[in-house]
Scaffold this active site. Structure first.
Site, PDB file in Angstrom:
ATOM      1  N   GLU A 186       9.491  16.503  14.924  1.00  0.00           N
ATOM      2  CA  GLU A 186       9.888  16.215  13.546  1.00  0.00           C
ATOM      3  C   GLU A 186       9.105  17.132  12.604  1.00  0.00           C
ATOM      4  O   GLU A 186       7.880  17.109  12.592  1.00  0.00           O
ATOM      5  CB  GLU A 186       9.589  14.751  13.197  1.00  0.00           C
ATOM      6  CG  GLU A 186      10.028  14.418  11.779  1.00  0.00           C
ATOM      7  CD  GLU A 186       9.743  12.973  11.386  1.00  0.00           C
ATOM      8  OE1 GLU A 186       8.611  12.503  11.590  1.00  0.00           O
ATOM      9  OE2 GLU A 186      10.666  12.317  10.869  1.00  0.00           O
ATOM     10  N   GLY A 220       6.646   5.133   8.284  1.00  0.00           N
ATOM     11  CA  GLY A 220       5.829   6.338   8.288  1.00  0.00           C
ATOM     12  C   GLY A 220       5.968   7.058   9.608  1.00  0.00           C
ATOM     13  O   GLY A 220       6.981   6.921  10.308  1.00  0.00           O
ATOM     14  N   SER A 221       4.923   7.792   9.952  1.00  0.00           N
ATOM     15  CA  SER A 221       5.008   8.645  11.134  1.00  0.00           C
ATOM     16  C   SER A 221       4.759   7.847  12.415  1.00  0.00           C
ATOM     17  O   SER A 221       4.059   6.837  12.421  1.00  0.00           O
ATOM     18  CB  SER A 221       3.981   9.771  11.020  1.00  0.00           C
ATOM     19  OG  SER A 221       2.688   9.219  10.940  1.00  0.00           O
ATOM     20  N   THR A 222       5.292   8.356  13.483  1.00  0.00           N
ATOM     21  CA  THR A 222       5.114   7.731  14.796  1.00  0.00           C
ATOM     22  C   THR A 222       3.639   7.764  15.195  1.00  0.00           C
ATOM     23  O   THR A 222       3.122   6.817  15.791  1.00  0.00           O
ATOM     24  CB  THR A 222       6.023   8.454  15.812  1.00  0.00           C
ATOM     25  OG1 THR A 222       7.385   8.225  15.403  1.00  0.00           O
ATOM     26  CG2 THR A 222       5.829   7.944  17.225  1.00  0.00           C
ATOM     27  N   CYS A 240      13.595  10.534   7.087  1.00  0.00           N
ATOM     28  CA  CYS A 240      13.403  10.198   8.498  1.00  0.00           C
ATOM     29  C   CYS A 240      14.674  10.461   9.292  1.00  0.00           C
ATOM     30  O   CYS A 240      14.628  10.739  10.477  1.00  0.00           O
ATOM     31  CB  CYS A 240      12.987   8.747   8.610  1.00  0.00           C
ATOM     32  SG  CYS A 240      14.029   7.678   7.633  1.00  0.00           S
ATOM     33  N   LYS A 294       0.877  -1.192   0.000  1.00  0.00           N
ATOM     34  CA  LYS A 294       0.000   0.000   0.000  1.00  0.00           C
ATOM     35  C   LYS A 294       0.909   1.235   0.000  1.00  0.00           C
ATOM     36  O   LYS A 294       1.456   1.608   1.025  1.00  0.00           O
ATOM     37  CB  LYS A 294      -0.885  -0.013   1.255  1.00  0.00           C
ATOM     38  CG  LYS A 294      -2.205   0.697   1.139  1.00  0.00           C
ATOM     39  CD  LYS A 294      -2.173   2.176   0.877  1.00  0.00           C
ATOM     40  CE  LYS A 294      -1.942   3.055   2.086  1.00  0.00           C
ATOM     41  NZ  LYS A 294      -1.760   4.482   1.670  1.00  0.00           N
ATOM     42  N   GLU A 313       9.314   1.462  11.023  1.00  0.00           N
ATOM     43  CA  GLU A 313      10.402   2.424  10.766  1.00  0.00           C
ATOM     44  C   GLU A 313       9.761   3.795  10.829  1.00  0.00           C
ATOM     45  O   GLU A 313       8.974   4.149   9.942  1.00  0.00           O
ATOM     46  CB  GLU A 313      11.006   2.202   9.374  1.00  0.00           C
ATOM     47  CG  GLU A 313      11.733   0.896   9.184  1.00  0.00           C
ATOM     48  CD  GLU A 313      13.064   0.854   9.908  1.00  0.00           C
ATOM     49  OE1 GLU A 313      13.461   1.856  10.535  1.00  0.00           O
ATOM     50  OE2 GLU A 313      13.703  -0.205   9.858  1.00  0.00           O
TER      51      GLU A 313
HETATM   52  P1  NAP Z   1       2.284   8.641   7.406  1.00  0.00           P
HETATM   53  O1  NAP Z   1       1.281   9.713   7.334  1.00  0.00           O
HETATM   54  O2  NAP Z   1       2.493   7.940   8.686  1.00  0.00           O
HETATM   55  O3  NAP Z   1       1.912   7.621   6.240  1.00  0.00           O
HETATM   56  C1  NAP Z   1       2.666   6.484   5.962  1.00  0.00           C
HETATM   57  C2  NAP Z   1       1.791   5.442   5.312  1.00  0.00           C
HETATM   58  O4  NAP Z   1       0.793   4.998   6.244  1.00  0.00           O
HETATM   59  C3  NAP Z   1       1.026   5.950   4.098  1.00  0.00           C
HETATM   60  O5  NAP Z   1       0.937   4.923   3.142  1.00  0.00           O
HETATM   61  C4  NAP Z   1      -0.340   6.270   4.705  1.00  0.00           C
HETATM   62  O6  NAP Z   1      -1.365   6.307   3.751  1.00  0.00           O
HETATM   63  C5  NAP Z   1      -0.498   5.108   5.659  1.00  0.00           C
HETATM   64  N1  NAP Z   1      -1.504   5.330   6.715  1.00  0.00           N
HETATM   65  C6  NAP Z   1      -1.986   6.500   7.192  1.00  0.00           C
HETATM   66  N2  NAP Z   1      -2.895   6.271   8.152  1.00  0.00           N
HETATM   67  C7  NAP Z   1      -3.005   4.937   8.296  1.00  0.00           C
HETATM   68  C8  NAP Z   1      -3.765   4.078   9.131  1.00  0.00           C
HETATM   69  N3  NAP Z   1      -4.618   4.558  10.036  1.00  0.00           N
HETATM   70  N4  NAP Z   1      -3.600   2.738   9.018  1.00  0.00           N
HETATM   71  C9  NAP Z   1      -2.733   2.234   8.125  1.00  0.00           C
HETATM   72  N5  NAP Z   1      -1.982   2.989   7.289  1.00  0.00           N
HETATM   73  C10 NAP Z   1      -2.108   4.327   7.384  1.00  0.00           C
HETATM   74  O7  NAP Z   1       3.718   9.170   6.999  1.00  0.00           O
HETATM   75  P2  NAP Z   1       4.104  10.077   5.777  1.00  0.00           P
HETATM   76  O8  NAP Z   1       3.692  11.473   6.068  1.00  0.00           O
HETATM   77  O9  NAP Z   1       3.660   9.464   4.505  1.00  0.00           O
HETATM   78  O10 NAP Z   1       5.697   9.933   5.831  1.00  0.00           O
HETATM   79  C11 NAP Z   1       6.472  10.692   6.674  1.00  0.00           C
HETATM   80  C12 NAP Z   1       6.870   9.934   7.937  1.00  0.00           C
HETATM   81  O11 NAP Z   1       7.545   8.725   7.603  1.00  0.00           O
HETATM   82  C13 NAP Z   1       7.837  10.716   8.776  1.00  0.00           C
HETATM   83  O12 NAP Z   1       7.480  10.640  10.122  1.00  0.00           O
HETATM   84  C14 NAP Z   1       9.163  10.016   8.538  1.00  0.00           C
HETATM   85  O13 NAP Z   1      10.108  10.177   9.543  1.00  0.00           O
HETATM   86  C15 NAP Z   1       8.743   8.607   8.362  1.00  0.00           C
HETATM   87  N6  NAP Z   1       9.762   7.848   7.637  1.00  0.00           N
HETATM   88  C16 NAP Z   1      10.509   6.929   8.323  1.00  0.00           C
HETATM   89  C17 NAP Z   1      11.485   6.192   7.687  1.00  0.00           C
HETATM   90  C18 NAP Z   1      12.311   5.187   8.432  1.00  0.00           C
HETATM   91  O14 NAP Z   1      12.854   4.298   7.792  1.00  0.00           O
HETATM   92  N7  NAP Z   1      12.413   5.253   9.729  1.00  0.00           N
HETATM   93  C19 NAP Z   1      11.703   6.365   6.325  1.00  0.00           C
HETATM   94  C20 NAP Z   1      10.933   7.301   5.640  1.00  0.00           C
HETATM   95  C21 NAP Z   1       9.954   8.024   6.321  1.00  0.00           C
HETATM   96  P3  NAP Z   1      -1.833   7.754   3.198  1.00  0.00           P
HETATM   97  O15 NAP Z   1      -0.686   8.270   2.420  1.00  0.00           O
HETATM   98  O16 NAP Z   1      -2.997   7.494   2.377  1.00  0.00           O
HETATM   99  O17 NAP Z   1      -2.157   8.601   4.400  1.00  0.00           O
END
Ligand code: NAP
Ligand code: MG
Length: 503
Positions: free
Chosen positions: A406, A249-251, A305, A196, A271
């Site tokens: 962040e 994704g996000s915490t 991240c 996804k 992650e």
């Molecule tokens: P996000 O809002 O947490 O979204 C990540 C993924 O989760 C997207 O595919 C999102 O879909 C999906 N999602 C959202 N709500 C969900 C739910 N309730 N249940 C299941 N899936 C859900 O993060 P983002 O804004 O796309 O990315 C930025 C974050 O990712 C930052 O916090 C960054 O630090 C982190 N990140 C971490 C790493 C690592 O390896 N540690 C690497 C890259 C990024 P939608 O797009 O449709 O909302």
């Protein structure tokens, strides 16, 4: 057909053809619209223009995908018929296909995410290829152990087995690469996957879906669902037929995933975010440190991240280092993903993210921090996109939101420090623990810090390196588990212990 600004690099014929077609989900080897018939639009953040309508998968589509993946895992050829070497071959073949389609994938990434085409060509696609090749090599090397036991005439050994159906949910900052980080070890270990992608960047995942088919993965082994997190993502996390969720994704979303996974206690690896400290000591090679610290934060527009967002600089070199970084920052060039003239960075991902980042900048200013450079949205020919100047703050108090939270955008706070114990305490006083950096010529100090920093990765006189072979992940609220290397194989396998009595 999408109309892009005529200043863009001409599209690769495969990209034009791809964008002209109706997009479909890949479920059980079939190309399907969403069950509801609904779609949503993905945009070019460099211009704000629509790129494509993609299926809006929801619970009914997740149900079909889980059934297909379950069938492939429980009774299909993947688990019982294909040898580890054949799995390795398929992964290698997928890597070859990524290479053959590298330009198309790089263009889609530059369009959908906004990053410079040159970056997508030199970073996102080749690292994805390397990753697939590395994990292709693991497919026939996943071994167990024989274990000496105390009981007489007893023999015990372990085997590592695939977990089953894995829901892989990824973000928009490195759309293809983040997907491959999970797909490669999951498939190498013999799992079936449902990918996804983020709603802002579904295109490279849909293109990848075609390459899964071309590579020859059996139907149901690789499925791709585009949709919203709260619909498709949440349904995947909720589903009892899913054995594992791999999430980047996000915490904040991770907390929702952990809660939802409780119903069947599925495995979850995470992650997550970071607010990584980057520490420059006065005895460092300052030229190297200035270059490294600039790109530690502004690489990928701060949308990493691991972004080095808390920049601690020893006080006696503070002014010189800040001036050096400011000079480099002012020289950073921005442009549309497909603008053919060389440029360093693209836009931030969306209007929403732009508003979030500028909200942080305003909060920083209200809190008494001072701008050295940046802080403004770009107008002129870039006014249609979400372009923000790389932004450097000084005089930010440690408890301001720009220092603690962040931002996930091109904003850094330069913070002076006086002694090592103090900076170590400040560096570790974060809910996150993804990465940290130290710049010094003193090897003993570097190693003492490497040992004491609470972070999954520590970079010494360098920043941002990741390779398929080196484990990556977070301490504290930056995650659970480690991707990359053998650690990733462990994340996608269960251990079975077998006892035999031969007395
Ligand atoms: P996000 O809002 O947490 O979204 C990540 C993924 O989760 C997207 O595919 C999102 O879909 C999906 N999602 C959202 N709500 C969900 C739910 N309730 N249940 C299941 N899936 C859900 O993060 P983002 O804004 O796309 O990315 C930025 C974050 O990712 C930052 O916090 C960054 O630090 C982190 N990140 C971490 C790493 C690592 O390896 N540690 C690497 C890259 C990024 P939608 O797009 O449709 O909302
Ligand atoms: Mg987009």
């Amino acid at each position: 057909m999408v109309t892009l600004p005529n200043t863009y690099t001409a599209l690769d014929a495969r990209v034009s053809a791809f964008l002209a077609q109706e997009q479909r989900l890949l479920i059980g080897g079939r190309w399907l619209p969403a069950h509801s018939g609904e779609t949503f639009t993905t945009y070019d953040p460099s211009s704000g223009l629509p790129l494509a309508a993609v299926p809006r998968a929801a619970a009914a589509d997740v149900e079909l995908a889980v059934q297909a993946a379950r069938a492939a895992f429980d009774s299909g050829p993947w688990r019982s018929g294909l040898s580890p070497l054949e799995r390795a071959r398929l992964l290698w073949r997928l890597a070859d296909l990524l290479e053959q389609h590298a330009e198309a994938l790089a263009q889609l990434e530059a369009l959908d995410n906004g990053k410079p085409l040159a970056t997508a060509r030199s970073v996102d696609v080749p690292l994805s290829v390397d990753h697939l090749r590395y994990f292709s090599g693991w497919a026939n090397k996943i071994e167990g152990a024989t274990i000496p036991v105390n009981e007489k005439n007893m023999f015990a050994y372990t085997v590592r087995e695939p977990i089953g159906v894995c829901g892989l949910i990824v973000p928009w900052n490195y759309p293809l690469l983040m997907a491959i980080w999970k797909i490669a070890p999951a498939l190498a270990a013999g799992n079936c996957v449902i990918l996804k992608p983020a709603e802002q960047t579904p295109l490279s995942a849909l293109y990848l879906a075609r390459l899964f088919e071309e590579a020859g993965f059996p139907p149901g082994v690789c499925n791709v669902l585009t949709g919203y997190g709260e619909e498709a993502g949440a349904a995947l996390v909720d589903h009892h037929g899913v054995d594992k969720i791999g999430f980047t994704g996000s915490t904040e979303v991770a907390r929702a995933i952990v809660k939802a996974s409780v119903s069947n206690l599925k495995r979850v690896s995470l992650e997550l975010g970071g607010k990584s400290p980057n520490i420059v000591f006065a005895d460092a090679d300052l030229e190297q440190a200035i270059h490294g610290a600039t790109w530690a934060i502004f690489g990928n527009n701060g949308q990493s991240c691991t972004a080095g967002a808390r920049l601690y600089i020893e006080r006696r070199v503070f002014e010189d280092v800040v001036e050096g970084i400011a000079e480099k920052t002012r020289a950073i060039t921005l442009g549309a993903g497909l603008d053919p003239s060389p440029h360093d960075l693209g836009p931030v991902i969306s209007a929403e993210q732009l508003a979030r980042v500028t909200g942080y900048i305003e909060a920083g200013l209200r809190g008494g921090a001072r701008l050295v450079t940046g802080g403004e949205r770009l107008g002129g020919v870039l006014a249609g996109g979400y372009f923000l100047q790389p932004t450097l703050f000084i005089d930010a108090h440690d408890d301001l939101s720009i220092v603690r939270e962040e931002i996930f955008g091109p904003v850094v706070c330069a913070l002076p420090f006086d002694d090592p114990a103090e900076v170590l305490r400040r560096a570790n006083s974060s809910e996150y623990g993804l990465a940290a950096g130290i710049w010094t010529h003193d090897l003993r100090k570097a190693q003492r810090f490497a040992a004491a920093l609470q972070a999954g990765t520590v970079w010494i006189n360098t920043w941002g390196n990741t390779e398929a072979a080196v484990p990556f992940g977070g301490y504290k609220q930056s995650g659970h588990g480690r991707e990359m290397g053998y650690d990733a194989i462990q994340l996608y396998t269960e251990v079975k212990s077998v006892w035999t009595y031969y007395g």
